[in-house]
Enzyme design. Structure first.
Site, PDB file in Angstrom:
ATOM      1  CD  GLU A 172      -3.564 -14.336  -6.917  1.00  0.00           C
ATOM      2  OE1 GLU A 172      -2.651 -14.768  -6.378  1.00  0.00           O
ATOM      3  OE2 GLU A 172      -3.424 -13.002  -7.621  1.00  0.00           O
ATOM      4  CD  GLU A 215      -5.125  -8.022  -9.916  1.00  0.00           C
ATOM      5  OE1 GLU A 215      -3.897  -8.509  -9.864  1.00  0.00           O
ATOM      6  OE2 GLU A 215      -5.816  -8.480  -8.819  1.00  0.00           O
TER       7      GLU A 215
HETATM    8  O1  G3I Z   1       3.037  -1.472   3.458  1.00  0.00           O
HETATM    9  C1  G3I Z   1       4.507  -2.022   3.741  1.00  0.00           C
HETATM   10  C2  G3I Z   1       5.311  -1.378   4.430  1.00  0.00           C
HETATM   11  O2  G3I Z   1       4.764  -0.725   5.736  1.00  0.00           O
HETATM   12  C3  G3I Z   1       6.768  -1.705   4.402  1.00  0.00           C
HETATM   13  O3  G3I Z   1       7.743  -1.049   5.092  1.00  0.00           O
HETATM   14  C4  G3I Z   1       7.293  -2.350   3.100  1.00  0.00           C
HETATM   15  C5  G3I Z   1       8.445  -2.985   2.913  1.00  0.00           C
HETATM   16  O4  G3I Z   1       8.615  -4.148   2.069  1.00  0.00           O
HETATM   17  O5  G3I Z   1       6.244  -3.268   2.338  1.00  0.00           O
HETATM   18  C6  G3I Z   1       5.045  -2.538   2.484  1.00  0.00           C
HETATM   19  O6  G3I Z   1       4.134  -3.504   1.916  1.00  0.00           O
HETATM   20  C7  G3I Z   1       4.286  -3.816   0.550  1.00  0.00           C
HETATM   21  C8  G3I Z   1       2.750  -3.545  -0.022  1.00  0.00           C
HETATM   22  O7  G3I Z   1       2.631  -4.050  -1.517  1.00  0.00           O
HETATM   23  C9  G3I Z   1       2.647  -2.208   0.061  1.00  0.00           C
HETATM   24  O8  G3I Z   1       3.279  -1.331  -0.903  1.00  0.00           O
HETATM   25  C10 G3I Z   1       4.658  -5.326   0.246  1.00  0.00           C
HETATM   26  O9  G3I Z   1       5.934  -5.462   0.897  1.00  0.00           O
HETATM   27  C11 G3I Z   1       4.492  -5.978  -0.997  1.00  0.00           C
HETATM   28  O10 G3I Z   1       4.888  -7.189  -0.924  1.00  0.00           O
HETATM   29  C12 G3I Z   1       3.093  -5.585  -1.490  1.00  0.00           C
HETATM   30  O11 G3I Z   1       3.008  -6.102  -2.825  1.00  0.00           O
HETATM   31  C13 G3I Z   1       1.911  -5.809  -3.259  1.00  0.00           C
HETATM   32  C14 G3I Z   1       1.435  -7.305  -3.931  1.00  0.00           C
HETATM   33  O12 G3I Z   1       0.222  -7.658  -4.474  1.00  0.00           O
HETATM   34  C15 G3I Z   1       1.568  -8.638  -2.707  1.00  0.00           C
HETATM   35  O13 G3I Z   1       1.552  -9.741  -3.088  1.00  0.00           O
HETATM   36  C16 G3I Z   1       1.630  -5.141  -4.612  1.00  0.00           C
HETATM   37  O14 G3I Z   1       1.803  -3.928  -4.383  1.00  0.00           O
HETATM   38  C17 G3I Z   1       0.466  -5.390  -5.249  1.00  0.00           C
HETATM   39  O15 G3I Z   1       0.455  -4.647  -6.542  1.00  0.00           O
HETATM   40  C18 G3I Z   1       0.098  -6.865  -5.638  1.00  0.00           C
HETATM   41  O16 G3I Z   1      -1.172  -7.088  -6.122  1.00  0.00           O
HETATM   42  C19 G3I Z   1      -1.441  -8.448  -6.453  1.00  0.00           C
HETATM   43  C20 G3I Z   1      -3.117  -8.537  -6.354  1.00  0.00           C
HETATM   44  O17 G3I Z   1      -3.475  -7.911  -5.011  1.00  0.00           O
HETATM   45  C21 G3I Z   1      -3.579  -9.656  -6.743  1.00  0.00           C
HETATM   46  N1  G3I Z   1      -2.991 -10.310  -7.871  1.00  0.00           N
HETATM   47  C22 G3I Z   1      -1.528 -10.039  -8.237  1.00  0.00           C
HETATM   48  C23 G3I Z   1      -1.141  -8.999  -7.730  1.00  0.00           C
HETATM   49  C24 G3I Z   1       0.371  -8.688  -7.951  1.00  0.00           C
HETATM   50  O18 G3I Z   1       1.021  -9.676  -7.327  1.00  0.00           O
END
Ligand code: G3I
Length: 372
Positions: A170, A277
């Site tokens: 990105e 994705e």
């Molecule tokens: O692991 C922590 C946990 O310790 C905490 O308690 C919890 C509370 O919010 O958060 C957890 O982290 C989360 C993480 O996913 C794991 O579940 C984050 O908040 C959350 O923001 C994060 O989201 C991920 C996101 O990327 C971050 O921008 C999504 O799972 C994941 O599917 C998403 O993937 C991205 C690709 O990497 C790049 N392209 C876009 C795609 C969608 O945004």
């Protein structure tokens, strides 16, 4: 038995029962499918054997819970959804946290699955410590030095196991005249950070396939910015092997023409193409996070479901036409229950973007995708 130990035992029994029911349903051999009994024995990866690998984004809970049954049956490639991102894997200078990533890699190797490494450089889920030094912003030299150390350590740990990497995620602007997104990497390093990331990744593992990965690059204006970036990297002799079209799509986009044009355009540069994705929201695209509005419907209505079936059908039909250009198609999750779209961009709004429903049952879209 104490209350506490009873709680644990009771919880375990519930998990075992749910898993057993789920395994029977997921295996398809003992359950009745409401969608298509004839499709019960359909296996996604087998249907696409002569086309491309079928991947899924996974986390620890995917391989430890009931989704692992679906994963092993239907997919032959995995992408760690979060475990290998710089923030989770490299939380502090000199500290790496390998546990989750190692478990995923070992699982994939045990089950003869390809592994797509995600991601070495991104402005989200970044190792934030990299950007400051003693309370001031890091210099370009400091940041590139940290990036190099990070890339070498991560890529070389999994050399021979992870065959392809999303090197940069990105970096292209969503709108406006500039090619580059103005993120923290760009603010400190300028355009060089993308090129340097690919150079370091290639030095770290010359055999690995290196990808540039981005969303909405089927939209013509952003597609052209990504095309220009990739063209200039290749012109400078930088090793780039492929482009990851992320595929966070919806029942409203892309059109067949946009999809065909994007695949044709990127592969005209000699690059491999992957859909890295894939998921299909039943809502219109939104970028900014917000809460669910009062009264906002989040049901899978028959209308939304029918549109999703048609859209999945069109997407996979089109992708099959380009099997010589497309190396892998990876769904961003296994079941609707575990998709990131249930909490982003709209907190509290359920979504239904994948091919298996919340109980792990194949959806109507699944049958459209496998029966061709
Ligand atoms: O692991 C922590 C946990 O310790 C905490 O308690 C919890 C509370 O919010 O958060 C957890 O982290 C989360 C993480 O996913 C794991 O579940 C984050 O908040 C959350 O923001 C994060 O989201 C991920 C996101 O990327 C971050 O921008 C999504 O799972 C994941 O599917 C998403 O993937 C991205 C690709 O990497 C790049 N392209 C876009 C795609 C969608 O945004």
């Amino acid at each position: 038995m104490s209350k506490k130990s009873f709680g644990i035992a009771g919880g375990s029994i519930v998990v075992v029962i749910i898993t057993a029911v789920y395994m029977i349903t997921a295996s398809g051999s003992k359950s009745k499918s409401s969608s298509s009994p004839a499709g019960e024995d359909r296996v996604l990866k087998n249907a696409y054997n002569d086309y491309f690998s079928i991947g899924a984004a996974i986390n620890g809970h995917t391989i430890e819970g009931p989704d692992s049954i679906l994963l092993m049956k239907h997919f032959n490639s995995v992408t760690p959804e979060n475990a290998l991102k710089p923030g989770p894997v490299h939380p502090e200078e000199g500290t790496y946290s390998w546990g989750r990533a190692d478990r995923i890699v070992n699982f994939a190797l045990r089950h003869q699955m390809r592994i797509h490494g995600h991601v070495l450089v991104w402005h989200e889920q970044a190792a934030d410590w990299m950007f400051t030094t003693g309370g001031r912003p890091a210099t370009k030299e400091e940041l590139l030095g940290r990036m190099k150390e990070h890339i070498f350590t991560v890529v070389q740990r999994y050399k021979g196991k992870i065959g392809a990497w999303d090197v940069v995620n990105e970096a292209v602007a969503d709108n406006g005249p500039d090619i580059f997104r103005h993120n923290i990497w760009y603010d400190i390093c300028g355009e060089d950070y993308v090129k340097q990331a690919f150079i370091y990744a290639h030095e770290a593992d010359p055999q690995a396939k290196l990808y540039y990965n981005d969303y909405n690059i089927i939209r013509p204006d952003k597609r052209e910015r990504a095309y220009e970036l990739l063209k200039s990297l290749l012109y400078e002799g930088v090793q780039v092997d492929g482009v990851g079209i992320q595929g966070h799509w919806s029942i409203y986009e892309p059109s067949e023409k946009e999809l065909r044009d994007a695949i044709t355009r990127f592969s005209s540069l000699g690059l491999d193409v992957q859909i890295t994705e894939l998921d299909m929201s039943v809502y219109k695209w939104e970028k900014d996070r917000r809460d669910k509005r009062v009264g906002e419907s989040d049901d899978l209505t028959p209308g939304r479901e029918a549109q999703q079936v048609a859209q999945y059908d069109m997407i996979f039909k089109t992708l099959r036409d380009y099997k010589d250009k497309i190396d892998a198609v990876t769904l961003w999750g296994v079941t609707d229950r575990s998709s990131w779209l249930n909490y982003s961009p709209v907190r509290g709004r359920k979504n239904y973007p994948l091919l298996f429903d919340r109980e792990g049952k194949p959806k109507k879209a699944f049958y459209k995708v496998v029966d061709f």
